[in-house]
Write a protein that holds these residues in place. Structure first.
Motif, PDB file in Angstrom:
ATOM      1  N   THR A   1     -11.772  -3.671 -31.910  1.00 27.44           N
ATOM      2  CA  THR A   1     -12.095  -4.872 -32.666  1.00 27.44           C
ATOM      3  C   THR A   1     -11.350  -6.076 -32.111  1.00 27.44           C
ATOM      4  O   THR A   1     -10.213  -5.975 -31.650  1.00 27.44           O
ATOM      5  CB  THR A   1     -11.746  -4.688 -34.156  1.00 27.44           C
ATOM      6  OG1 THR A   1     -10.356  -4.423 -34.279  1.00 27.44           O
ATOM      7  CG2 THR A   1     -12.533  -3.538 -34.745  1.00 27.44           C
TER       8      THR A   1
ATOM      9  N   GLU B   1     -19.388  -7.398 -38.547  1.00 29.82           N
ATOM     10  CA  GLU B   1     -18.573  -8.419 -39.203  1.00 29.82           C
ATOM     11  C   GLU B   1     -17.948  -7.807 -40.461  1.00 29.82           C
ATOM     12  O   GLU B   1     -18.445  -6.814 -40.985  1.00 29.82           O
ATOM     13  CB  GLU B   1     -19.442  -9.613 -39.603  1.00 29.82           C
ATOM     14  CG  GLU B   1     -20.181 -10.258 -38.448  1.00 29.82           C
ATOM     15  CD  GLU B   1     -21.357 -11.081 -38.943  1.00 29.82           C
ATOM     16  OE1 GLU B   1     -21.242 -12.326 -38.950  1.00 29.82           O
ATOM     17  OE2 GLU B   1     -22.371 -10.475 -39.340  1.00 29.82           O
ATOM     18  N   VAL B   2     -16.873  -8.428 -40.943  1.00 29.31           N
ATOM     19  CA  VAL B   2     -16.220  -7.957 -42.161  1.00 29.31           C
ATOM     20  C   VAL B   2     -15.912  -9.132 -43.080  1.00 29.31           C
ATOM     21  O   VAL B   2     -15.881 -10.289 -42.652  1.00 29.31           O
ATOM     22  CB  VAL B   2     -14.907  -7.199 -41.848  1.00 29.31           C
ATOM     23  CG1 VAL B   2     -15.186  -5.945 -41.037  1.00 29.31           C
ATOM     24  CG2 VAL B   2     -13.898  -8.094 -41.134  1.00 29.31           C
ATOM     25  N   CYS B   3     -15.694  -8.808 -44.366  1.00 25.33           N
ATOM     26  CA  CYS B   3     -15.241  -9.805 -45.328  1.00 25.33           C
ATOM     27  C   CYS B   3     -14.291  -9.136 -46.309  1.00 25.33           C
ATOM     28  O   CYS B   3     -14.242  -7.907 -46.409  1.00 25.33           O
ATOM     29  CB  CYS B   3     -16.417 -10.461 -46.057  1.00 25.33           C
ATOM     30  SG  CYS B   3     -17.260  -9.370 -47.221  1.00 25.33           S
ATOM     31  N   ASP B   4     -13.518  -9.940 -47.029  1.00 24.12           N
ATOM     32  CA  ASP B   4     -12.563  -9.424 -48.009  1.00 24.12           C
ATOM     33  C   ASP B   4     -12.959  -9.959 -49.381  1.00 24.12           C
ATOM     34  O   ASP B   4     -12.581 -11.063 -49.768  1.00 24.12           O
ATOM     35  CB  ASP B   4     -11.149  -9.863 -47.635  1.00 24.12           C
ATOM     36  CG  ASP B   4     -10.096  -9.203 -48.516  1.00 24.12           C
ATOM     37  OD1 ASP B   4     -10.324  -8.060 -48.948  1.00 24.12           O
ATOM     38  OD2 ASP B   4      -9.053  -9.827 -48.778  1.00 24.12           O
TER      39      ASP B   4
ATOM     40  N   TRP C   1     -17.867 -14.255 -43.439  1.00 21.39           N
ATOM     41  CA  TRP C   1     -17.878 -13.076 -42.579  1.00 21.39           C
ATOM     42  C   TRP C   1     -17.084 -13.354 -41.308  1.00 21.39           C
ATOM     43  O   TRP C   1     -17.222 -14.415 -40.704  1.00 21.39           O
ATOM     44  CB  TRP C   1     -19.303 -12.685 -42.220  1.00 21.39           C
ATOM     45  CG  TRP C   1     -20.113 -12.166 -43.374  1.00 21.39           C
ATOM     46  CD1 TRP C   1     -21.027 -12.858 -44.117  1.00 21.39           C
ATOM     47  CD2 TRP C   1     -20.066 -10.841 -43.914  1.00 21.39           C
ATOM     48  NE1 TRP C   1     -21.558 -12.051 -45.091  1.00 21.39           N
ATOM     49  CE2 TRP C   1     -20.993 -10.798 -44.992  1.00 21.39           C
ATOM     50  CE3 TRP C   1     -19.341  -9.697 -43.603  1.00 21.39           C
ATOM     51  CZ2 TRP C   1     -21.203  -9.655 -45.750  1.00 21.39           C
ATOM     52  CZ3 TRP C   1     -19.563  -8.544 -44.353  1.00 21.39           C
ATOM     53  CH2 TRP C   1     -20.470  -8.526 -45.412  1.00 21.39           C
TER      54      TRP C   1
ATOM     55  N   LEU D   1     -16.275  -0.509 -47.929  1.00 24.23           N
ATOM     56  CA  LEU D   1     -15.287   0.412 -47.388  1.00 24.23           C
ATOM     57  C   LEU D   1     -14.666   1.262 -48.493  1.00 24.23           C
ATOM     58  O   LEU D   1     -14.599   0.846 -49.657  1.00 24.23           O
ATOM     59  CB  LEU D   1     -14.199  -0.357 -46.649  1.00 24.23           C
ATOM     60  CG  LEU D   1     -14.662  -1.263 -45.495  1.00 24.23           C
ATOM     61  CD1 LEU D   1     -13.457  -1.947 -44.857  1.00 24.23           C
ATOM     62  CD2 LEU D   1     -15.454  -0.479 -44.463  1.00 24.23           C
TER      63      LEU D   1
ATOM     64  N   ALA E   1     -10.030  -6.289 -44.972  1.00 24.69           N
ATOM     65  CA  ALA E   1     -11.447  -6.277 -45.295  1.00 24.69           C
ATOM     66  C   ALA E   1     -11.759  -5.248 -46.367  1.00 24.69           C
ATOM     67  O   ALA E   1     -11.098  -4.212 -46.478  1.00 24.69           O
ATOM     68  CB  ALA E   1     -12.271  -5.981 -44.044  1.00 24.69           C
TER      69      ALA E   1
ATOM     70  N   HIS F   1     -15.444  -4.984 -47.007  1.00 25.68           N
ATOM     71  CA  HIS F   1     -16.841  -4.713 -46.676  1.00 25.68           C
ATOM     72  C   HIS F   1     -17.094  -5.006 -45.201  1.00 25.68           C
ATOM     73  O   HIS F   1     -16.405  -5.840 -44.605  1.00 25.68           O
ATOM     74  CB  HIS F   1     -17.783  -5.577 -47.523  1.00 25.68           C
ATOM     75  CG  HIS F   1     -17.682  -5.321 -48.990  1.00 25.68           C
ATOM     76  ND1 HIS F   1     -16.656  -5.848 -49.763  1.00 25.68           N
ATOM     77  CD2 HIS F   1     -18.453  -4.593 -49.835  1.00 25.68           C
ATOM     78  CE1 HIS F   1     -16.810  -5.459 -51.012  1.00 25.68           C
ATOM     79  NE2 HIS F   1     -17.889  -4.698 -51.085  1.00 25.68           N
ATOM     80  N   ALA F   2     -18.080  -4.314 -44.648  1.00 20.79           N
ATOM     81  CA  ALA F   2     -18.477  -4.533 -43.256  1.00 20.79           C
ATOM     82  C   ALA F   2     -19.988  -4.680 -43.191  1.00 20.79           C
ATOM     83  O   ALA F   2     -20.724  -4.040 -43.961  1.00 20.79           O
ATOM     84  CB  ALA F   2     -18.022  -3.374 -42.379  1.00 20.79           C
TER      85      ALA F   2
END
Length: 335
Positions: free
Chosen positions: A301, A263-266, A282, A236, A307, A309-310
């Motif tokens: 959502t 899905e997303v992650c931090d 994720w 992102l 987040a 990244h996706a």
């Protein structure tokens, strides 16, 4: 940037699709300056001539009979840090420049041509460097300064088919944390880091501004003949909380995916290898959802975690024209 990485995988900051444009050239007698940024490979047309000479797909100046050199000024589609350039002389065999150099500058707003030419902030990114004819001449750039405009100088004259300017987007940030923006947009700094396959269409096309122009202007994978599914991971532009997503299958009529999931992650600063690891947590924000051919799909959502990244998964394969991830910036640096 990792010095071992191929800089051509980075965003083309000068791409027409991002808004890159050629502003001026001192000469374009044989072939127009605008052709320099055309998408796609240069072409050769055997036996085709114009009233000025052989038709060439690129920018070509007349034969210089005095001292000096030829030049061209362009505005990047997205401001950023240039990591490498490709000066492509395809089909210019007896009429390519001997050398080329590139300068950059950073100016606010939309300066006029006189202001650009006389700007005191021009600095050298690429010193005069030898070129080969009918070749994609690649040059890595070691300069961390942000630029908005480039000047290509060719010595003493000749033709260049294409110019690609690869780097990292460093966009102006408009609005505060309350502003709703497309966190995946390339012009904001979004970047598709890795994907399972992109046989028919580049993964970066997903993040271009505007609607797609044709089927080749999106991300499309080959036909899957075994188990599994295709996917891409997007960094992102800013750490954010995504409120809704848009998955557009524009122009994909017989080859759209059956369904998708997001899905997303931090993980600020994560590399592609780290994001592919099994330890990544994720969080699903769009569950597996049916897709229709040639249609825009919007999904609220299910969760809005912070987040960086996706991951877009498509089942089992196919083409997606654009991905939009609308949300708000949250506290923290760019991912």
């Amino acid at each position: 940037m990792d010095d071992t990485r191929d800089f051509t995988e980075l965003v083309d900051l000068a791409a027409e699709g991002l808004g890159g444009r050629v502003l001026a050239a001192n000469d374009e007698f044989f072939a127009p300056k605008e052709a320099l940024l055309k998408p796609g490979e240069a072409e050769w047309r055997e036996g085709e001539y114009t009233e000025r000479g052989k038709w060439m797909d690129g920018w070509e100046t007349r034969r210089r009979r005095s001292e000096g050199f030829d030049w061209l000024i362009l505005q990047l589609g997205a401001p950023g840090i240039v990591r490498g350039v490709v000066i492509d002389t395809s089909f210019f065999r007896g009429n390519f420049p001997e050398r080329a150099s590139i300068e950059g500058c950073a100016l606010n707003g939309t300066p006029g041509l006189d202001e650009l030419i006389d700007a005191p902030s021009w600095h050298e990114l690429l010193p005069p460097s030898l070129l080969a004819g009918d070749t994609k001449n690649k040059f890595r750039i070691a300069d961390d300064r942000r630029v908005t405009h480039l000047r290509l100088n060719i010595f003493p004259d000749g033709g260049v088919a294409r110019l690609r300017v690869h780097g990292e987007v460093k966009a102006n940030r408009y609005g505060g944390a309350a502003s709703l923006i497309d966190l995946a947009a390339m012009e904001q700094g979004g970047y598709s880091m890795v994907c399972s396959d992109m046989f028919f269409g580049d993964r970066q096309n997903l993040l271009l501004p505007g609607r797609s122009t044709h089927m080749g202007n999106g991300w499309e994978t080959r036909r899957r003949r075994g188990p599994g599914h295709d996917w891409t991971i997007v960094r992102l532009a800013d750490r954010g909380a995504i409120q809704w997503a848009e998955v557009d299958t524009d122009h994909y009529k017989g080859n759209a995916p059956d369904s998708c999931m997001i899905e997303v992650c931090d993980m600020p600063g994560a590399t592609a290898d780290q994001l592919l690891g099994s330890e990544v947590e994720w969080t699903q924000i769009v569950p597996p959802s049916k897709l229709q051919p040639n249609a825009r799909h919007r999904f609220a959502t299910e969760a809005m975690p912070q987040a960086t990244h996706a991951r877009l998964s498509i089942y089992p394969d196919g083409g997606v024209a654009r991905l939009r991830l609308f949300g708000h910036r949250v506290q923290g640096a760019q991912p």
